[in-house]
Design an enzyme around this catalytic site. Structure first.
Site, PDB file in Angstrom:
ATOM      1  N   TRP A  99      13.650 -52.980 -23.886  1.00 18.82           N
ATOM      2  CA  TRP A  99      15.006 -52.787 -23.345  1.00 18.82           C
ATOM      3  C   TRP A  99      15.690 -51.600 -23.997  1.00 18.82           C
ATOM      4  CZ3 TRP A  99      14.940 -54.707 -18.911  1.00 18.82           C
ATOM      5  CH2 TRP A  99      14.358 -55.937 -18.646  1.00 18.82           C
ATOM      6  N   ASP A 166      23.790 -54.102 -26.479  1.00 17.52           N
ATOM      7  CA  ASP A 166      23.249 -54.904 -25.381  1.00 17.52           C
ATOM      8  C   ASP A 166      23.045 -56.308 -25.930  1.00 17.52           C
ATOM      9  OD1 ASP A 166      21.689 -56.212 -23.515  1.00 17.52           O
ATOM     10  OD2 ASP A 166      20.136 -54.660 -23.382  1.00 17.52           O
ATOM     11  N   LYS A 190      20.943 -64.869 -18.952  1.00 19.70           N
ATOM     12  CA  LYS A 190      20.200 -65.473 -20.049  1.00 19.70           C
ATOM     13  C   LYS A 190      20.996 -66.619 -20.689  1.00 19.70           C
ATOM     14  CE  LYS A 190      17.229 -62.031 -19.524  1.00 19.70           C
ATOM     15  NZ  LYS A 190      17.454 -60.687 -20.029  1.00 19.70           N
TER      16      LYS A 190
HETATM   17  C1  LIG Z   1      17.009 -59.219 -19.531  1.00 19.42           C
HETATM   18  C2  LIG Z   1      17.491 -58.101 -20.358  1.00 19.42           C
HETATM   19  C3  LIG Z   1      17.917 -56.875 -19.803  1.00 19.42           C
HETATM   20  C4  LIG Z   1      17.826 -56.578 -18.327  1.00 19.42           C
HETATM   21  O1  LIG Z   1      18.807 -57.200 -17.624  1.00 19.42           O
HETATM   22  P1  LIG Z   1      18.981 -56.965 -16.033  1.00 19.42           P
HETATM   23  O2  LIG Z   1      20.210 -57.743 -15.769  1.00 19.42           O
HETATM   24  O3  LIG Z   1      17.744 -57.491 -15.377  1.00 19.42           O
HETATM   25  O4  LIG Z   1      19.124 -55.519 -15.799  1.00 19.42           O
HETATM   26  C5  LIG Z   1      18.411 -55.919 -20.652  1.00 19.42           C
HETATM   27  N1  LIG Z   1      18.471 -56.117 -21.988  1.00 19.42           N
HETATM   28  C6  LIG Z   1      18.050 -57.267 -22.554  1.00 19.42           C
HETATM   29  C7  LIG Z   1      18.160 -57.447 -24.037  1.00 19.42           C
HETATM   30  C8  LIG Z   1      17.542 -58.294 -21.766  1.00 19.42           C
HETATM   31  O5  LIG Z   1      17.138 -59.443 -22.328  1.00 19.42           O
END
Ligand SMILES: *Cc1c(COP(=O)(O)O)cnc(C)c1O
Length: 357
Positions: A99, A166, A190
């Site tokens: 990511w 993030d 998540k």
């Molecule tokens: C799942 C995830 C993403 C991607 O998220 P999307 O909503 O599918 O774009 C980005 N960063 C982390 C840490 C993730 O776990």
């Protein structure tokens, strides 16, 4: 058979959240219409939107000078929104996995991008330490929980420059000091709701500093000025987020969920460390509370398929590791009850009895 949902994302939500959301799809607040067929500019939805925002603010103690918005597009879209809005001369990134790398790739389109520290030398099984953050960065970007490798920043780091995080996979899992960050973002799917909504918490004074022209939809200020209603927001995901936040508040908020998350993670990591069949993949001090990654010991590797089958027969769902990490991953998000972790531990012990002489 009862299912134990260890999916990495989209992932488990509290049962009452799913039930309340299903009811709202059939009839919102008894108005005789579905949540799915009303204008986002009605009082019924505006209340939902406002409450989602205020509960999020309350649960994370978000200071007054930070704005909260919900957008579409997922966390991945933010990988370009962030440099678009914030990168004037130079951005720094800590590379802790897939990511982070995707975020770095987008930033490079907008300006000089430096990798301040990385754990790519050992397939991202730890969080880098002992690096110096250059003082001339427009911002430093970190991924606080590395969903694929099961590593996590356990503290809010000190940064001399604007810190952007993030938090897709650990938002609301532990108490954080929002004031240490300039911008926090993530996909809701998540720990906070279903797929389709992205949350952004941003300190307002960092915006409007870049010289480039911003397309209207990319400019955070437009979404802030319109309370996430600059265009049609993800109505259904925001409703489910509101329900999830209500649930979290009702059980005691972030301190209580953190206590539960620590208890769940300890239970599973202790079993991984004790059981002669298994080995954890992440450095112990950086082990994630959310995504618990493990392998079979090399001498038992051939049992991989058999263990997956054994676990499936006992109701375990979503245990397969990500393709870039292999092995197994038990995602233990907020809504996962400790009973599911107990069931997984029992399953690992049973598998040990069947296979270790
Ligand atoms: C799942 C995830 C993403 C991607 O998220 P999307 O909503 O599918 O774009 C980005 N960063 C982390 C840490 C993730 O776990």
């Amino acid at each position: 058979m009862k299912k134990h949902n260890f999916n990495a994302g989209p992932s488990i939500l509290p049962q009452e959240v799913i039930e309340n959301s299903a009811k709202a799809v059939l009839d919102l607040n008894g108005i005789g219409l579905s949540l799915l067929e009303i204008s986002h500019r009605t009082a019924d939805f505006e209340n939902v939107n406002n409450e989602a925002e205020s509960l999020f603010r309350e649960l994370l103690n978000v200071p007054e000078n930070y704005k909260i918005i919900f957008l579409g597009g997922g966390a991945s879209t933010q990988f370009c929104y962030i440099p678009y809005n914030l990168l004037e001369k130079k951005a720094g990134y800590i590379n802790t996995g897939v990511w982070s790398k995707k975020a770095i790739k987008e930033a490079k389109l907008f300006g000089e991008t430096v990798v301040v520290a990385s754990s790519d030398d050992t397939n991202f099984n730890y969080i880098p330490k002992g690096y110096t953050i250059p003082a001339d960065l427009d911002y430093l970007h970190i991924t606080t929980n590395n969903t694929i490798y099961g590593t996590e920043f356990h503290t809010d780091i000190d940064s001399p420059v604007n810190l952007v995080a993030d938090m897709s996979s650990d938002i609301l899992s532990r108490p954080i000091d929002v004031s240490k960050y300039a911008l926090i973002y993530g996909g809701a799917q998540k720990n906070m709701g279903p797929a389709g909504a992205t949350f952004i918490i941003v300190r307002e004074d960092i915006l409007g500093k870049v010289s480039r022209q911003l397309p209207s939809m990319v400019d955070y200020r437009n979404h802030i000025a319109n309370d996430s209603m600059f265009n049609t927001p993800p109505v259904f995901p925001i409703f489910v987020i509101r329900e999830t936040l209500k649930w979290l508040k009702s059980i005691g908020g972030v301190p209580e969920i953190y206590r539960r998350n620590v208890a769940k993670a300890e239970l599973l990591y202790n079993e991984i460390d004790r059981n002669p069949l298994f080995v954890g993949t992440a450095a112990k001090e950086d082990r994630s509370l959310m995504n618990i990654c493990f392998l079979l010991q090399p001498e038992f590797e051939s049992l991989s398929g058999a263990f997956m089958e054994f676990a499936k027969e006992r109701g375990m769902v979503g245990l397969k590791g990500h393709r870039s990490a292999g092995g197994f991953r038990a995602s233990c998000y907020n809504a996962l009850p400790i009973e599911s972790v107990e069931a997984l531990v029992a399953c690992m012990q049973e598998f040990e009895k069947a296979n270790v002489k």
